[in-house]
Write a protein that holds these residues in place. Structure first.
Motif, PDB file in Angstrom:
ATOM      1  N   GLY A 329      37.395  33.416  75.476  1.00 49.35           N
ATOM      2  CA  GLY A 329      38.555  34.139  76.007  1.00 49.35           C
ATOM      3  C   GLY A 329      38.147  35.543  76.409  1.00 49.35           C
ATOM      4  O   GLY A 329      36.958  35.892  76.438  1.00 49.35           O
ATOM      5  N   ALA A 330      39.144  36.356  76.702  1.00 46.00           N
ATOM      6  CA  ALA A 330      38.912  37.744  77.108  1.00 46.00           C
ATOM      7  C   ALA A 330      39.304  38.655  75.954  1.00 46.00           C
ATOM      8  O   ALA A 330      40.479  38.732  75.575  1.00 46.00           O
ATOM      9  CB  ALA A 330      39.723  38.080  78.360  1.00 46.00           C
ATOM     10  N   TYR A 331      38.318  39.356  75.400  1.00 46.14           N
ATOM     11  CA  TYR A 331      38.540  40.242  74.260  1.00 46.14           C
ATOM     12  C   TYR A 331      37.686  41.493  74.435  1.00 46.14           C
ATOM     13  O   TYR A 331      36.773  41.539  75.258  1.00 46.14           O
ATOM     14  CB  TYR A 331      38.171  39.556  72.931  1.00 46.14           C
ATOM     15  CG  TYR A 331      38.715  38.163  72.780  1.00 46.14           C
ATOM     16  CD1 TYR A 331      40.043  37.941  72.435  1.00 46.14           C
ATOM     17  CD2 TYR A 331      37.886  37.063  73.002  1.00 46.14           C
ATOM     18  CE1 TYR A 331      40.538  36.647  72.310  1.00 46.14           C
ATOM     19  CE2 TYR A 331      38.374  35.772  72.880  1.00 46.14           C
ATOM     20  CZ  TYR A 331      39.694  35.566  72.531  1.00 46.14           C
ATOM     21  OH  TYR A 331      40.180  34.304  72.414  1.00 46.14           O
ATOM     22  N   ASP A 332      38.005  42.480  73.601  1.00 53.38           N
ATOM     23  CA  ASP A 332      37.156  43.663  73.497  1.00 53.38           C
ATOM     24  C   ASP A 332      36.084  43.326  72.455  1.00 53.38           C
ATOM     25  O   ASP A 332      36.353  43.336  71.244  1.00 53.38           O
ATOM     26  CB  ASP A 332      37.976  44.881  73.084  1.00 53.38           C
ATOM     27  CG  ASP A 332      37.187  46.180  73.216  1.00 53.38           C
ATOM     28  OD1 ASP A 332      35.988  46.182  72.838  1.00 53.38           O
ATOM     29  OD2 ASP A 332      37.750  47.188  73.678  1.00 53.38           O
ATOM     30  N   ALA A 333      34.892  42.995  72.922  1.00 53.61           N
ATOM     31  CA  ALA A 333      33.844  42.503  72.013  1.00 53.61           C
ATOM     32  C   ALA A 333      33.503  43.524  70.943  1.00 53.61           C
ATOM     33  O   ALA A 333      33.303  43.173  69.765  1.00 53.61           O
ATOM     34  CB  ALA A 333      32.598  42.131  72.819  1.00 53.61           C
ATOM     35  N   ALA A 334      33.432  44.807  71.297  1.00 53.62           N
ATOM     36  CA  ALA A 334      33.074  45.844  70.320  1.00 53.62           C
ATOM     37  C   ALA A 334      34.125  45.926  69.217  1.00 53.62           C
ATOM     38  O   ALA A 334      33.799  46.019  68.023  1.00 53.62           O
ATOM     39  CB  ALA A 334      32.924  47.186  71.026  1.00 53.62           C
ATOM     40  N   LEU A 335      35.407  45.888  69.604  1.00 59.12           N
ATOM     41  CA  LEU A 335      36.462  45.945  68.600  1.00 59.12           C
ATOM     42  C   LEU A 335      36.458  44.679  67.738  1.00 59.12           C
ATOM     43  O   LEU A 335      36.715  44.745  66.520  1.00 59.12           O
ATOM     44  CB  LEU A 335      37.824  46.118  69.276  1.00 59.12           C
ATOM     45  CG  LEU A 335      38.074  47.446  69.995  1.00 59.12           C
ATOM     46  CD1 LEU A 335      39.470  47.476  70.586  1.00 59.12           C
ATOM     47  CD2 LEU A 335      37.884  48.623  69.049  1.00 59.12           C
ATOM     48  N   LEU A 336      36.176  43.544  68.363  1.00 60.85           N
ATOM     49  CA  LEU A 336      36.133  42.303  67.597  1.00 60.85           C
ATOM     50  C   LEU A 336      35.016  42.350  66.555  1.00 60.85           C
ATOM     51  O   LEU A 336      35.199  41.913  65.410  1.00 60.85           O
ATOM     52  CB  LEU A 336      35.927  41.132  68.561  1.00 60.85           C
ATOM     53  CG  LEU A 336      36.544  39.789  68.159  1.00 60.85           C
ATOM     54  CD1 LEU A 336      38.033  39.935  67.910  1.00 60.85           C
ATOM     55  CD2 LEU A 336      36.284  38.757  69.241  1.00 60.85           C
ATOM     56  N   ARG A 337      33.856  42.885  66.928  1.00 61.82           N
ATOM     57  CA  ARG A 337      32.752  43.026  65.961  1.00 61.82           C
ATOM     58  C   ARG A 337      33.165  43.960  64.815  1.00 61.82           C
ATOM     59  O   ARG A 337      32.844  43.707  63.647  1.00 61.82           O
ATOM     60  CB  ARG A 337      31.514  43.578  66.664  1.00 61.82           C
ATOM     61  CG  ARG A 337      30.837  42.608  67.615  1.00 61.82           C
ATOM     62  CD  ARG A 337      29.508  43.160  68.097  1.00 61.82           C
ATOM     63  NE  ARG A 337      28.864  42.264  69.044  1.00 61.82           N
ATOM     64  CZ  ARG A 337      28.996  42.357  70.371  1.00 61.82           C
ATOM     65  NH1 ARG A 337      29.765  43.318  70.886  1.00 61.82           N
ATOM     66  NH2 ARG A 337      28.380  41.493  71.158  1.00 61.82           N
ATOM     67  N   ARG A 338      33.860  45.029  65.149  1.00 66.82           N
ATOM     68  CA  ARG A 338      34.260  45.991  64.110  1.00 66.82           C
ATOM     69  C   ARG A 338      35.236  45.357  63.132  1.00 66.82           C
ATOM     70  O   ARG A 338      35.131  45.541  61.911  1.00 66.82           O
ATOM     71  CB  ARG A 338      34.888  47.220  64.760  1.00 66.82           C
ATOM     72  CG  ARG A 338      35.195  48.343  63.784  1.00 66.82           C
ATOM     73  CD  ARG A 338      35.596  49.600  64.519  1.00 66.82           C
ATOM     74  NE  ARG A 338      35.740  50.714  63.605  1.00 66.82           N
ATOM     75  CZ  ARG A 338      36.044  51.957  63.979  1.00 66.82           C
ATOM     76  NH1 ARG A 338      36.208  52.242  65.266  1.00 66.82           N
ATOM     77  NH2 ARG A 338      36.157  52.922  63.073  1.00 66.82           N
ATOM     78  N   ALA A 339      36.216  44.607  63.655  1.00 67.32           N
ATOM     79  CA  ALA A 339      37.179  43.953  62.777  1.00 67.32           C
ATOM     80  C   ALA A 339      36.489  42.929  61.870  1.00 67.32           C
ATOM     81  O   ALA A 339      36.739  42.883  60.653  1.00 67.32           O
ATOM     82  CB  ALA A 339      38.270  43.284  63.607  1.00 67.32           C
ATOM     83  N   LEU A 340      35.608  42.117  62.447  1.00 70.51           N
ATOM     84  CA  LEU A 340      34.892  41.131  61.637  1.00 70.51           C
ATOM     85  C   LEU A 340      33.994  41.800  60.612  1.00 70.51           C
ATOM     86  O   LEU A 340      33.865  41.329  59.472  1.00 70.51           O
ATOM     87  CB  LEU A 340      34.061  40.230  62.551  1.00 70.51           C
ATOM     88  CG  LEU A 340      34.858  39.184  63.354  1.00 70.51           C
ATOM     89  CD1 LEU A 340      33.977  38.567  64.420  1.00 70.51           C
ATOM     90  CD2 LEU A 340      35.390  38.119  62.411  1.00 70.51           C
ATOM     91  N   SER A 341      33.376  42.907  60.998  1.00 70.47           N
ATOM     92  CA  SER A 341      32.511  43.631  60.059  1.00 70.47           C
ATOM     93  C   SER A 341      33.321  44.140  58.869  1.00 70.47           C
ATOM     94  O   SER A 341      32.890  44.035  57.711  1.00 70.47           O
ATOM     95  CB  SER A 341      31.814  44.789  60.786  1.00 70.47           C
ATOM     96  OG  SER A 341      30.967  45.488  59.900  1.00 70.47           O
TER      97      SER A 341
END
Length: 453
Positions: A329-341
């Motif tokens: 899908g279309a996401y903000d990859a950097a923000l997604l990494r931060r949330a998962l981290s």
């Protein structure tokens, strides 16, 4: 330049009420005037027709006998006691046959003309003109018009005055609400507007305003708690920095000792910097910042990168990791990494040694991505779940590593979810805690999904 204040509502309502009343009364007055004028006109026309019928009959009798003198006598007898009526008859050659003028000055008249065959010359006719004095009727109409105009003006003025009093009385509940609102302040946000005695139309306003006060009270309480939490979080590393620096300066130190002090201070400064950076990020999210979406062909690949980054911490805590599922899908990859981290760091801190931290990727709906990080360990009390994503909130302040965790990780997860038009969620039961977030695949899909819901 400040705009001029509008005129008072009482004044505007009274003026408009007076104008509308005057227009309505003038329409009624005009109707009365026209109806009266029409009735008088019909009566005048009927009077002329009656007189004309009598005169015509007398002419027919006199002409049949060829006796103009008898005709004049009969016409004189007919007009005895009759005022306001005039008659003129002319022979075919233009000579007057009979003439009776109306008495007095007659400024307003109404006439009817006619022709009658003349037996002495069948090819020719006598001509007549019957006149009716309408001065009294016209004078009556003038007086009636004046009375109606004065009555309409007086009625409009009376309605305006009584309407003004009625409007003032009707606005008293609004003024009472205004006084209640004026008495509210930051120290009195717990107060509410009293809707007792208010009209039905104002009840929704009272309810909505009380709901707004409720939200403001909660926001103000959260702001005060937030300020206290910020002060508390910053005070500890600042106190440590000041203490280390004072001890280092209390007596001469070797280079090695100074390096050790600077190293300790650097750790505290990094913690302060992390808090400040996290606060700036949350502030930007609260101001409506949106995620910058780019196509992510494989969410599992992004998750594996984050898990690999945390591999050392997981091994140190004697934990295993597992990633299941995939999506795109279309996401903000950097923000997604931060949330998962943040989610992985939280799970690593509180998971029981020897267990597995699981990351599940799923799409429960075609336009919704769900990421869940689960760990086995101590359950979180149900009373803590609603506040788990609040800033600086810790379910248990005495939990292990709470001194290293400043309580913004899950708040950032919630902010990242909102920036993707999504929401966070948490579940904790049977010794297993699952924390995650649901994101819309695209902004267009989020708006479409919200309309469908």
């Amino acid at each position: 330049m400040r705009p001029a204040p509008a005129r008072p509502l009482v004044w505007r309502l009274s003026v408009w009420l007076a104008i509308q009343s005057l227009m309505g009364l003038m329409l009624v007055a005009m109707g009365v005037y026209l109806a009266t004028a029409w009735s008088l006109s019909i009566r005048e026309q009927e009077t002329l027709e009656q007189r004309h019928a009598v005169v015509k009959h007398l002419i027919e009798e006199a002409v049949a006998n060829a006796d103009p003198v008898t005709l004049r006598h009969k016409l004189d007898d007919f007009f005895v006691g009759t005022t306001g009526v005039g008659l003129r008859l002319e022979l075919p050659d233009g000579k007057p046959l009979y003439e009776r003028a109306m008495q007095g000055a007659h400024n307003h008249t109404r006439a009817v003309t006619f022709e009658q065959p003349w037996p002495l010359d069948p090819q020719r006719s006598i001509r007549g003109a019957l006149t009716l004095d309408t001065t009294l009727d016209d004078s009556l109409l003038e007086r009636l018009a004046a009375i109606l105009v004065v009555s309409a003006l007086a009625g409009a003025m009376l309605i305006s005055l009584t309407g003004s009093a009625l409007v003032r009385r009707s606005l008293m509940p609004v003024l009472a609400l205004s006084r209640q609102i004026r008495s509210l302040g930051p120290a009195g946000l717990h107060g509410r507007l009293d809707g007792i005695g208010q009209p039905e139309e104002l009840q929704p306003v009272v309810e909505q305003f009380n709901a707004l006060l409720q939200r403001l009270e909660q926001a103000y309480a959260q702001l005060e708690a937030f300020n206290a939490d910020v002060a508390h979080e910053l005070r500890t590393p600042l106190a440590a920095l000041i203490g280390h620096s004072e001890v280092a300066l209390s007596r001469p130190r070797s280079v090695q000792e100074l390096q050790e002090v600077i190293g300790n201070n650097l750790d505290d400064l990094r913690r302060l910097s992390g808090i400040v950076n996290d606060m700036l990020f949350l502030s930007k999210a609260d101001r409506g910042a949106r995620a910058r979406r780019v196509p992510v062909p494989s969410v599992a690949e992004l998750v594996n990168e984050v898990v690999e980054f945390h591999e050392a911490a997981l091994q140190e805590a004697n934990l295993q990791s597992r990633v299941t599922g995939d999506a795109s899908g279309a996401y903000d990859a950097a923000l997604l990494r931060r949330a998962l981290s943040n989610l992985l760091a939280n799970a690593t801190r509180y998971a029981s040694p020897g267990t597995t931290v699981e990351v599940e990727i799923a799409m429960p709906l075609p336009d919704v991505l769900q990421l869940v990080v689960s760990n086995t360990g101590t359950e979180i009390g149900r009373e803590h779940l609603p506040r788990l994503f609040d800033r600086f909130y810790r379910a248990e302040a005495s939990r292990e590593h709470s001194d290293l965790n400043h309580g913004l990780g899950l708040a950032i997860v919630a902010a990242i979810a909102r920036m993707h038009d999504g929401q966070p969620f948490v579940d904790s039961h049977s010794g297993r805690t699952s924390i995650g977030l649901r994101l819309s695949t695209t902004a267009a899909a989020a708006s479409s999904s919200s309309r469908q819901r």
